[in-house]
Design an enzyme around this catalytic site. Structure first.
Site, PDB file in Angstrom:
ATOM      1  N   GLU A 130       0.870  -1.188   0.000  1.00 53.40           N
ATOM      2  CA  GLU A 130       0.000   0.000   0.000  1.00 53.40           C
ATOM      3  C   GLU A 130       0.902   1.231   0.000  1.00 53.40           C
ATOM      4  OE1 GLU A 130      -3.852   1.943   2.274  1.00 53.40           O
ATOM      5  OE2 GLU A 130      -2.337   0.920   3.445  1.00 53.40           O
ATOM      6  N   ALA A 141      -3.457   8.648   6.152  1.00 62.81           N
ATOM      7  CA  ALA A 141      -2.486   8.547   7.240  1.00 62.81           C
ATOM      8  C   ALA A 141      -1.121   8.075   6.756  1.00 62.81           C
ATOM      9  CB  ALA A 141      -3.010   7.591   8.305  1.00 62.81           C
ATOM     10  N   ASN A 217     -12.607   5.922   1.624  1.00 67.82           N
ATOM     11  CA  ASN A 217     -11.525   6.590   2.345  1.00 67.82           C
ATOM     12  C   ASN A 217     -10.342   6.854   1.432  1.00 67.82           C
ATOM     13  OD1 ASN A 217     -12.628   4.389   4.748  1.00 67.82           O
ATOM     14  ND2 ASN A 217     -12.707   6.580   5.127  1.00 67.82           N
ATOM     15  N   ASP A 269      -7.710  -2.928   8.180  1.00 68.28           N
ATOM     16  CA  ASP A 269      -6.754  -1.812   8.133  1.00 68.28           C
ATOM     17  C   ASP A 269      -6.196  -1.561   9.538  1.00 68.28           C
ATOM     18  OD1 ASP A 269      -5.214   0.154   6.987  1.00 68.28           O
ATOM     19  OD2 ASP A 269      -6.815   1.629   6.827  1.00 68.28           O
ATOM     20  N   LEU A 302      -8.099   9.998  10.814  1.00 66.64           N
ATOM     21  CA  LEU A 302      -8.121   8.573  11.104  1.00 66.64           C
ATOM     22  C   LEU A 302      -6.886   7.910  10.516  1.00 66.64           C
ATOM     23  CD1 LEU A 302     -11.875   7.670  10.470  1.00 66.64           C
ATOM     24  CD2 LEU A 302     -10.653   7.415  12.630  1.00 66.64           C
ATOM     25  N   ALA A 303      -6.240   7.066  11.304  1.00 73.67           N
ATOM     26  CA  ALA A 303      -4.963   6.454  10.908  1.00 73.67           C
ATOM     27  C   ALA A 303      -5.068   4.949  11.100  1.00 73.67           C
ATOM     28  CB  ALA A 303      -3.829   7.034  11.745  1.00 73.67           C
TER      29      ALA A 303
END
Length: 376
Positions: A130, A141, A217, A269, A302-303
């Site tokens: 990724e 993030a 996202n 995730d 958000l991470a």
């Protein structure tokens, strides 16, 4: 190694639930027998037999139990041991955008974990890359080391450990042509962390991209005059990841996606913070904070998540899905997407990867390739 020979209960087969039993030998399912039953019978039978489902498959997991994939060493091993205790029987260890040398070191450390499954661990099927081949405008993030994709770099990384899935931003120069090459070589490719348009998404699918990374996202959203990457997914995709922690995506948006994308499947995730108390943890080169059920950067972004796949299943059922449908979205569809014909289903000849749950969908037992996992 402790192996089961037979488990009795409500067994979910590809044809639906049966009331019967499942047997295995040498890690493979050898026999499944029983009488077909409806899901209503499974939910309301007063005998309270256990529910036996395919083991969960997570193709997007960064860490867990205080360990992050990018740390190298034994991080992936410890991560696999955390997530297997939540029913994940196989996974893809997922990297972060980082300097190439850091990615190279992390993937090299994954090689032994991919070659041999550890006792009391999930099967690490390979790597989900990724980044770094994502849009600098949609990092989410991810650290700011995005760059255009390189086939030579991907080949070199793949030589260290098996890369099974690659997230790309299709609008970056040369990426569309690269997607077709990667697919021809057997890599699965999906679209994510992208500022691309609807047209970019459609073009990527036409080139062979198979799905979308954490739908909604870190991608351009849906507008009725600019459908964006979300619009391309809803209009054309057969497969897409989604994070059903109910923080990353509203339940209403999850329902929209399920009506539009036939084989939408769940990923966690998850980060190093999964299975850990509130506090600070590493996510690649970032420090992230776990609090109030989520994981965030200092600016509130958000991470990743703290989600586990057993909770993902419960969240879907809590939204009103049938257990059978929810099971496909945490197991079967991901297996199909990755071309794993012998995982993600309870069928004779498949790996004996399964979870045993009570009526409240709490885990009682986890089995990976016939091995009974110690849940203590």
């Amino acid at each position: 190694m402790v192996s089961f020979q037979r488990i009795d209960g409500y067994v979910l087969t590809p044809q639906g639930f049966i009331r019967g039993f499942i047997e295995q030998e040498n890690g493979r399912i050898t026999r499944i027998e029983g009488e077909p039953v409806s899901e209503s019978q499974v939910r309301h039978d007063t005998v309270a037999l256990p529910i036996v489902l395919p083991g969960f498959i997570d193709v997007h997991v960064h860490g867990g139990g205080g360990h992050d994939t990018m740390e190298g060493g034994e991080a992936a091993l410890q991560m696999s041991k955390l997530h297997v205790r939540h029913g994940t029987t196989s996974l893809l260890a997922t990297t972060m955008t980082a300097p190439l040398e850091d990615i190279r070191n992390a993937i090299a450390a994954l090689a032994p974990v991919c070659r041999e499954r550890a006792k009391n661990g999930a099967r690490v099927l390979g790597v989900h890359l990724e980044g770094p081949y994502i849009s600098p405008a949609k990092l989410g993030a991810q650290p700011d080391f995005a760059k255009p994709a390189s086939l030579d770099e991907i080949h070199a990384l793949h030589a260290l450990a098996p890369i099974r899935l690659i997230t790309l931003a299709p609008e970056l120069p040369g990426t569309l042509e690269l997607i077709a090459q990667l697919r021809a070589e057997g890599f699965q490719v999906q679209i994510g962390h992208t500022a691309g348009t609807y047209e970019d998404g459609v073009a990527a699918l036409q080139q062979g991209a198979g799905g979308f990374t954490h739908l909604f996202n870190a991608m351009t959203g849906l507008h009725h005059r600019e459908p964006g990457m979300v619009g391309a997914a809803l209009a054309h995709a057969r497969y897409a990841e989604i994070i059903p922690d109910l923080l990353h995506v509203h339940p209403g948006a999850i329902r929209v996606a399920m009506r539009s994308i036939p084989c939408m499947f769940c990923v966690t995730d998850s980060t190093a913070a999964a299975g850990m108390p509130d506090g600070d943890y590493k996510l690649g080169s970032h420090t992230v904070t776990k609090c109030m059920g989520g994981v965030r950067l200092p600016d509130g972004t958000l991470a990743g998540s703290t989600l586990t796949m057993d909770q993902a299943l419960r969240n879907l059922v809590g939204m009103g899905l049938e257990i059978e449908d929810a099971s496909r979205r945490v197991s079967t569809f991901a297996a199909e997407y990755m071309g794993l014909s012998d995982r993600g289903q309870l069928a004779v000849g498949a790996w004996a990867d399964l979870v045993v749950m009570d009526r409240a969908l709490q885990l009682q037992r986890v089995v990976v390739e016939g091995e009974e996992i110690d849940l203590a």
